[in-house]
Design a protein around this motif. Sequence first.
Motif: not given
Length: 439
Positions: A282, A286, A289, A297, A313
Amino acid sequence: MAKTTGAAPKLARALAIVLGTWELNNGRSATEQIPVRLRAWDGSEAGPHDAPLIEFTSRRALRRILWAPGQLGLSRAYVAGEINAHGDIFAAFAALSSAGKFAEPGPFSPLTPRELWTLVTTGVRLGALGPNPAPPPEEARVEKHGRRHSKKRDAAAISHHYDVGNDFYRLVLGPSLVYSCAVWSDAEAGLDAAQEAKLDLACRKLGLTPGMRVLDVGCGWGSFALHAAGRFGVNVVGITLSIEQAELARKRVAEAGLTELVDIRVQDYRDMTDGPYDAISSIGMSEHVGREQLGRYVAQLHGLLRPGGRLLNHAISWNAGPTEDDPDSFIPRYVFPDGEMLSLGELVVALEGGGFEVLDVEALRRHYALTLRAWVKNLEEQWDDAVRLTSDGRARIWRLYMAASALGFEGGLTGVNQVLLQKAGGEEPPLRLREWTAG
């Protein structure tokens, strides 16, 4: 020679009020209280001679500021071409952002009655009063798509930012088409080499080996998927909400001969049901989000991973302490509507609370500043083509937002971090980080 009388000294007072640098009866004129050199529509100038030059080409710019006295009014005037920053955009923005209210994170504090009265009377003297001008067409209008972070509204927000033309993005980002922080061996490495190094680092952190099944959340134009499949032999599912991104990503996959290994979908991460995956990337996703959806998530990605699977992430973080979101600031109105930057601490707490173990955190703040400066250079060197591919307003937006963001990273206001995580179960990770990231 520029006129030293005229509209500029009065305009300087208006700007000082908006910036929050205006003080009455302190022995300094308004022209001494602004951090830039002003040129007004009548050719007059005011302000420090050695400061960056800001030009107001029309009274309409001041009218916008009267209706929205703060960052929003200035932003609208700049996007509309009624304010120009001459020369070094970094110097101009640094001067403005270090002054008064612009130096304070969070929403602008409202003007006092005296400040508002002075601003309005200045507008009267300059002939700037009139109806509120319509915002530039590039301003986001995602609120008509429902509640914040609903699937429909998130899709509209993503489309606003990413569906502005693949050729425009190729011009700005270069052939790598990677729209996230590169990893630089040094400042002279070059953008393309730095982006390839970032993609390779992400794959090695995830421990990719041939035959693994990988999910790329927010796959963009497919650069990570292409790198992971082509260099590491994995099967990749890439998802994005941008139709234009997906179309080009699929074309790039076909041209690379990787259609058997890479599947690009237009799909919300919340609708994914085809796990388990061996690893999930990802990268730069994010931030879209939002706080209220962060728990969902984390739970969704955790559920899509096999036991022992890794998640990388990669996200921008807000480093300036607690602050309120300001929906009327430049970024949400013109760049990333509904985007929310969290602190690194908030993100890690959510990830650990969702069942992930943190294996590593790597800060890349300085790398993003270098990346953004390279993108600004690409844009400025190909300005006419950028305007032709989108609009003058859109090119202005990207120039301002990337320059401002670079300064934010250089000043430590924002950061960017790769957080490597693992779901419980499966094999233990190596004892030392260098064992899985060595080239």
